[in-house]
Design a protein around this motif. Structure first.
Motif, short mmCIF file in Angstrom:
data_model
loop_
_atom_site.label_atom_id
_atom_site.label_comp_id
_atom_site.label_asym_id
_atom_site.label_seq_id
_atom_site.Cartn_x
_atom_site.Cartn_y
_atom_site.Cartn_z
N VAL A 170 0.86 -1.19 0.00
CA VAL A 170 0.00 0.00 0.00
C VAL A 170 0.90 1.23 0.00
O VAL A 170 1.86 1.31 0.76
CB VAL A 170 -0.99 0.03 1.19
CG1 VAL A 170 -0.31 0.02 2.53
CG2 VAL A 170 -1.92 1.23 1.09
N LEU A 171 0.61 2.14 -0.92
CA LEU A 171 1.22 3.47 -0.93
C LEU A 171 0.15 4.39 -0.36
O LEU A 171 -0.95 4.50 -0.91
CB LEU A 171 1.57 3.89 -2.36
CG LEU A 171 2.65 3.06 -3.05
CD1 LEU A 171 2.65 3.31 -4.55
CD2 LEU A 171 4.01 3.36 -2.46
N TYR A 172 0.45 5.07 0.74
CA TYR A 172 -0.57 5.75 1.52
C TYR A 172 -1.06 7.08 0.98
O TYR A 172 -2.18 7.49 1.24
CB TYR A 172 -0.07 5.98 2.95
CG TYR A 172 -0.04 4.71 3.76
CD1 TYR A 172 -1.21 4.10 4.18
CD2 TYR A 172 1.17 4.11 4.09
CE1 TYR A 172 -1.20 2.94 4.92
CE2 TYR A 172 1.20 2.95 4.83
CZ TYR A 172 0.02 2.36 5.25
OH TYR A 172 0.04 1.20 5.97
N ASN A 173 -0.21 7.80 0.25
CA ASN A 173 -0.58 9.16 -0.12
C ASN A 173 -0.18 9.41 -1.58
O ASN A 173 0.93 9.82 -1.86
CB ASN A 173 0.13 10.16 0.80
CG ASN A 173 -0.26 11.59 0.53
OD1 ASN A 173 -1.35 11.87 0.04
ND2 ASN A 173 0.63 12.51 0.84
N CYS A 174 -1.10 9.15 -2.49
CA CYS A 174 -0.82 9.27 -3.92
C CYS A 174 -1.65 10.38 -4.54
O CYS A 174 -2.76 10.67 -4.09
CB CYS A 174 -1.15 7.97 -4.64
SG CYS A 174 -0.17 6.57 -4.09
N SER A 175 -1.10 10.95 -5.60
CA SER A 175 -1.87 11.85 -6.46
C SER A 175 -1.50 11.50 -7.88
O SER A 175 -0.34 11.19 -8.18
CB SER A 175 -1.57 13.32 -6.14
OG SER A 175 -0.19 13.58 -6.30
N SER A 226 3.82 10.05 -1.94
CA SER A 226 4.62 10.76 -0.95
C SER A 226 4.22 10.34 0.46
O SER A 226 3.31 9.53 0.65
CB SER A 226 4.48 12.27 -1.14
OG SER A 226 3.13 12.65 -1.04
N ALA A 227 4.90 10.89 1.43
CA ALA A 227 4.63 10.53 2.82
C ALA A 227 3.25 11.02 3.25
O ALA A 227 2.81 12.10 2.88
CB ALA A 227 5.69 11.15 3.73
N ARG A 228 2.59 10.18 4.03
CA ARG A 228 1.31 10.57 4.62
C ARG A 228 1.61 11.64 5.67
O ARG A 228 2.50 11.46 6.50
CB ARG A 228 0.66 9.33 5.24
CG ARG A 228 -0.69 9.56 5.83
CD ARG A 228 -1.41 8.27 6.16
NE ARG A 228 -0.62 7.38 6.99
CZ ARG A 228 -1.00 6.14 7.30
NH1 ARG A 228 -2.14 5.68 6.85
NH2 ARG A 228 -0.25 5.38 8.05
#
Length: 191
Positions: free
Chosen positions: A122-127, A154-156
């Motif tokens: 899981v990648l927590y913070n995507c755009s 990027s980092a949550r």
């Protein structure tokens, strides 16, 4: 349990839009993105090197997440609306991309198969950026052309977590429920 010696294959790609309220992130139920072709995660961040005494005296890297490219068969309508900010007209069913659309953050979940067991991530913070759109004429063969999404993971902001993955020691309870909700460590007796 021994871990994988190799990894191959990509499947079970899901995304989970989220909202942030008063510093707390709430993920929606993960939604499957069918037709995954490939996923590339290129690390973001620089290596800092400091030389002294005629040698490399100190080095450190920064983790700024990943630049990601996801190739999929087609962009699901739900992803276009929930992540890319496109708008669907309720009267005529037309989906419109607008110049002032605001992309929305999401978690990206997926797995790579292995010789022993699939590793789930899981990648927590995507755009995501708008997808590449291309097409070619049909000849005597029909070659499907995947859509490519470029993303930044990027980092949550709440705990600086970028990516989590399962290991051979991950409990069956967590592993089997991986796509039911975005994995977040729960502390016994905590919040």
């Amino acid at each position: 349990m021994a871990g994988n010696k190799v990894q191959f294959g990509l499947k079970n790609v899901h995304f989970a839009p989220y909202t942030e309220t008063d510093g707390a992130i709430t993920y929606e139920t993960p939604i499957r993105i069918p037709g995954a072709v490939s996923l590339t995660l290129d690390p973001r961040g620089d290596m800092t090197e400091f030389y002294a005494d005629d040698m490399l005296y100190y080095s450190a890297s920064s983790n700024d997440g990943y630049d990601a490219t996801l190739a999929i068969a087609t962009i699901p309508e739900k992803f276009a609306i929930d992540a890319l900010g496109e708008e669907k007209d309720e009267d005529d069913g037309v989906l419109t991309e607008k110049a002032d659309a605001k992309q929305k953050p999401f978690a990206l979940m997926f797995e790579f198969d292995g010789d022993v067991k699939a590793i789930r991530h899981v990648l927590y913070n995507c755009s995501a950026n708008r997808p590449t759109v291309s097409g070619e004429t049909t000849t005597n063969t029909r070659e499907p052309q995947p859509n490519e999404l470029t993303m930044v993971a990027s980092a949550r902001p709440t705990d600086y977590a970028v990516k989590t993955k399962t290991t051979p020691e991950t409990t069956a309870e967590i592993y089997d429920a991986w796509y039911d909700k975005v994995y977040e460590k729960t502390v016994p007796g905590g919040v």
